[in-house]
Motif scaffolding. Sequence first.
Motif, short mmCIF file in Angstrom:
data_model
loop_
_atom_site.label_atom_id
_atom_site.label_comp_id
_atom_site.label_asym_id
_atom_site.label_seq_id
_atom_site.Cartn_x
_atom_site.Cartn_y
_atom_site.Cartn_z
N ARG A 109 0.64 -1.12 -0.01
CA ARG A 109 0.05 0.03 0.02
C ARG A 109 0.84 1.38 0.15
O ARG A 109 2.17 1.33 0.05
CB ARG A 109 -0.94 0.00 1.14
N ASP A 110 0.10 2.43 -0.18
CA ASP A 110 0.86 3.72 0.09
C ASP A 110 0.36 4.36 1.21
O ASP A 110 -0.92 4.43 1.31
CB ASP A 110 0.60 4.33 -1.42
N LEU A 111 1.13 4.96 1.99
CA LEU A 111 0.88 6.22 2.90
C LEU A 111 0.63 7.60 2.04
O LEU A 111 1.66 7.98 1.69
CB LEU A 111 2.12 6.31 3.85
N TYR A 157 0.46 -2.91 4.94
CA TYR A 157 -0.42 -2.02 5.98
C TYR A 157 0.09 -1.85 7.17
O TYR A 157 -0.01 -0.77 7.87
CB TYR A 157 -1.68 -2.65 5.66
N GLU A 158 0.35 -3.09 8.03
CA GLU A 158 0.92 -3.19 9.62
C GLU A 158 2.08 -2.29 9.57
O GLU A 158 2.17 -1.55 10.63
CB GLU A 158 1.26 -4.53 9.81
N MET A 184 2.90 4.68 11.09
CA MET A 184 3.24 5.99 10.31
C MET A 184 1.95 6.90 10.20
O MET A 184 2.27 7.97 10.47
CB MET A 184 3.97 5.83 9.02
N ARG A 185 1.03 6.47 9.69
CA ARG A 185 -0.29 7.08 9.31
C ARG A 185 -0.78 7.61 10.72
O ARG A 185 -1.00 9.00 10.68
CB ARG A 185 -1.28 6.40 8.73
N GLU A 186 -0.78 6.90 11.83
CA GLU A 186 -1.17 7.61 13.21
C GLU A 186 -0.07 8.70 13.53
O GLU A 186 -0.61 9.63 13.96
CB GLU A 186 -1.11 6.34 13.87
N SER A 195 -3.54 8.93 4.73
CA SER A 195 -4.53 7.75 4.62
C SER A 195 -3.47 6.76 3.93
O SER A 195 -2.52 6.90 3.22
CB SER A 195 -5.64 7.91 3.91
N ILE A 196 -3.93 5.26 4.21
CA ILE A 196 -3.34 4.18 3.66
C ILE A 196 -4.28 3.72 2.23
O ILE A 196 -5.45 3.67 2.71
CB ILE A 196 -2.90 3.18 4.40
#
Length: 95
Positions: A25-27, A75-76, A81-83, A93-94
């Motif tokens: 995924r992408d951040l 994702y994990e 990092m998103r948080e 967002s992811i």
Amino acid sequence: MSTDFDIAIEEEIQTGEDIGSESLRDLMVYNDDFNTFDHVINTLVKVCKHDVHQAEQCTFLIHYKGKCSVKKGMYEELKPMREGVTSAGIKASIV
């Protein structure tokens, strides 16, 4: 007509696709009218472990394009990092 060689190649391609689609995924970080360039740069350095140059480039893309994928991974790996980015007041967002 299929040969053993064709079957082996097809199996390899299918296996590669399965591995490649395994939750990479992408951040994504989004532009806003509130955060300063310095704040976004410092957050990317601290949270995403970017070097300053990389963080500056991402910040300019965020500003001029409206968003930027600042990190790619599982994702994990991206969730904390998103948080961290969102707790700094920056929309992320992811995807």
